[in-house]
Write a protein that holds these residues in place. Structure first.
Motif, short mmCIF file in Angstrom:
data_model
loop_
_atom_site.label_atom_id
_atom_site.label_comp_id
_atom_site.label_asym_id
_atom_site.label_seq_id
_atom_site.Cartn_x
_atom_site.Cartn_y
_atom_site.Cartn_z
N UNK A 70 14.93 -38.57 56.47
CA UNK A 70 15.42 -39.91 56.75
C UNK A 70 16.92 -39.96 56.51
N UNK A 71 17.53 -41.01 57.00
CA UNK A 71 18.94 -41.27 56.73
C UNK A 71 19.16 -42.77 56.69
N UNK A 72 20.26 -43.16 56.07
CA UNK A 72 20.54 -44.58 55.92
C UNK A 72 21.75 -44.96 56.77
N UNK A 73 21.66 -46.08 57.45
CA UNK A 73 22.76 -46.61 58.25
C UNK A 73 22.79 -48.12 58.11
N UNK A 74 23.92 -48.62 57.64
CA UNK A 74 24.11 -50.07 57.43
C UNK A 74 23.00 -50.67 56.57
N UNK A 75 22.62 -49.92 55.53
CA UNK A 75 21.63 -50.43 54.60
C UNK A 75 20.19 -50.30 55.04
N UNK A 76 19.96 -49.74 56.22
CA UNK A 76 18.60 -49.57 56.74
C UNK A 76 18.27 -48.09 56.77
N UNK A 77 17.08 -47.73 56.31
CA UNK A 77 16.63 -46.33 56.28
C UNK A 77 15.80 -46.05 57.54
N UNK A 78 16.17 -44.99 58.26
CA UNK A 78 15.47 -44.60 59.48
C UNK A 78 14.84 -43.22 59.30
N UNK A 79 13.62 -43.03 59.80
CA UNK A 79 12.97 -41.73 59.68
C UNK A 79 13.56 -40.71 60.65
N UNK A 80 13.42 -39.43 60.31
CA UNK A 80 13.87 -38.32 61.14
C UNK A 80 12.72 -37.35 61.31
N UNK A 81 12.47 -36.94 62.54
CA UNK A 81 11.42 -35.96 62.84
C UNK A 81 12.08 -34.69 63.36
N UNK A 82 11.66 -33.54 62.86
CA UNK A 82 12.21 -32.25 63.27
C UNK A 82 11.29 -31.64 64.32
N UNK A 83 11.84 -31.38 65.51
CA UNK A 83 11.01 -30.92 66.63
C UNK A 83 11.62 -29.66 67.24
N UNK A 84 10.79 -28.64 67.47
CA UNK A 84 11.24 -27.43 68.16
C UNK A 84 11.10 -27.68 69.66
#
Length: 449
Positions: A70-84
């Motif tokens: 995940x990462x945070x942008x402007x106080x909001x946390x967004x999920x991150x998916x790792x895809x090959x």
């Protein structure tokens, strides 16, 4: 020729030390247990710290994970998916998908070309993390040669260039590329070949960071060693055969442990002091400082083998013959002509204290790519950073990342050609008013014939 005696010694050392590591790990567990009355005494803390340090210095470090969930942008946390999204025996192309990020589809695509120089792509975890909020990020995840079966065949610099071209075709037109250190030469070659052939998927821009484009400029000890020893010395002294039971059994490689030994020997006092500091942090109970040490060395000590064909071709082409800046580099019989690059933008970035790629070596690309318009060809010299600081750390996040984002934005906005900022070849990264974009104190690289 089956050359694997140092490899056998390395493997045997790990096997011999395995019981000692087990005892050390158990000792560490006992003396940090809060139920042990000795754990809070100076004696107990010293025993625990010493046991942990011994175990860490003798363990085998496996391939780390990116762990970017995940990462945070402007106080909001967004999920991150790792895809090959693309795969070959020697490399996977990873895509960091951000499914819930508003406007993600409109952000520029960025393909980070990780170095194939002994460490895994996860060494660039901080690089990826810095761009996740702003770009659609891909990264090359190179394979450990000892894990690739011998039946797959060898892998050389020409194959590396072919892989880059195939990945760029897969990602599609308009992608921006970022080559960290070693990939600078093959990335330049791939883009030159693509533009010479009129391929629509040639990247919109290249950002080259701390790369050995012309190692004749400001040569470092690494460069001097290559020229002094010559190709055959490396062939005789650096190549080993992968032992059983690895999947790559029988493959000739440049072992990662030799590369790591060389890196550590260059700054041995720094590494010794770092481990002594960790011991002190553990005794004092300074968990945050100790954890930073663990994170860094978990990554730094994890190394992979390089196929011998790739290693030897790179040594000869880049460090001994200087084929690219001399205009003598070829790819499967086709000349690599940097004058063919006309459409891709170019940003070169160097660290003031880089002891791997000296100041001027990466900038050489700016003078070799003579047909890239001046407004699309920029240079930045980052003060007070070494090789690692060019792509990671606080100065990278605060000063280098904004430069790269600004450059990508400029290329994306093709309708606007901004005026040249004051001064970009000075040590502070700004352009010189007279238009001479060379770093101070470096000689002009020879033009391609």
């Amino acid at each position: 020729m089956y050359r694997n005696y140092p490899y056998h010694v390395y493997e045997m050392a790990h096997a011999v030390l395995a019981p000692a590591r087990a005892v050390s790990d158990a000792t560490h567990f006992v003396f940090r247990n809060p139920w042990n009355p000795l754990s809070n005494t100076p004696f107990g803390k010293n025993i625990s710290a010493g046991a942990e340090l011994f175990e860490r210095m003798t363990r085998r470090y496996g391939k780390p994970t990116f762990g970017l969930d995940e990462f945070e942008l402007d106080g909001v946390v967004y999920p991150v998916l790792e895809d090959v999204v693309w795969s070959r025996p020697y490399c996977n192309l990873l895509h960091f998908v951000r499914p819930n990020l508003p406007g993600a589809a409109d952000q520029p695509k960025l393909m980070i070309v990780a170095p194939m120089s002994g460490h895994y792509a996860t060494l660039l975890r901080g690089t990826v993390e810095a761009f996740l909020p702003h770009c659609d990020v891909y990264i090359t995840d190179w394979a450990d040669a000892r894990m690739v079966p011998l039946a797959v065949g060898t892998f050389d610099l020409d194959d590396y260039i072919d892989y880059l071209r195939a990945m760029l075709h897969h990602v599609g037109p308009g992608v921006h590329t970022l080559g960290v250190c070693q990939p600078s030469v093959p990335l330049l070659a791939a883009v030159a070949l693509m533009e010479a052939n009129g391929e629509a998927d040639a990247p919109a821009s290249m950002t080259l960071m701390g790369g050995p484009v012309d190692t004749r400029l400001s040569p470092t000890e690494v460069n001097k060693l290559a020229e002094r020893r010559g190709v055959e010395w490396f062939r005789r002294n650096c190549l080993q055969t992968v032992p059983f039971p690895y999947p790559g059994f029988g493959r000739e490689v440049y072992p990662g442990f030799l590369q790591l030994s060389g890196f550590m020997a260059m700054n041995l006092d720094r590494h010794v002091n770092a481990h002594l500091d960790m011991f002190k942090h553990l005794v004092k109970g300074d968990g945050d400082s100790a954890e930073k040490h663990r994170d860094f060395y978990d990554e730094y000590m994890a190394v992979m083998d390089l196929d011998a064909a790739y290693y030897m071709q790179t040594v000869e082409t880049v460090f001994v013959r200087h084929a690219l800046p001399k205009g003598e580099m070829t790819h499967r019989g086709q000349p690599v002509d940097l004058k063919a690059i006309r459409n891709s933008g170019l940003l070169t970035i160097e660290g003031e204290n880089d002891d791997i790629s000296g100041v001027g070596q990466t900038y050489a690309a700016n003078e070799l790519c003579v047909n890239i318009p001046d407004w699309k060809k920029l240079y930045h010299l980052q003060r007070e950073v070494g090789h690692y600081g060019v792509f990671n750390g606080s100065r990278f996040r605060k000063e280098i990342v904004p430069r790269i984002r600004q450059f990508i934005g400029m290329i994306e906005d093709k309708a606007v050609r901004p005026a040249k900022p004051n001064g970009a070849g000075k040590p502070n990264g700004a352009h010189k008013p007279n238009g001479d974009h060379r770093p101070n104190g470096t000689k002009r690289a020879p033009a391609v014939a």
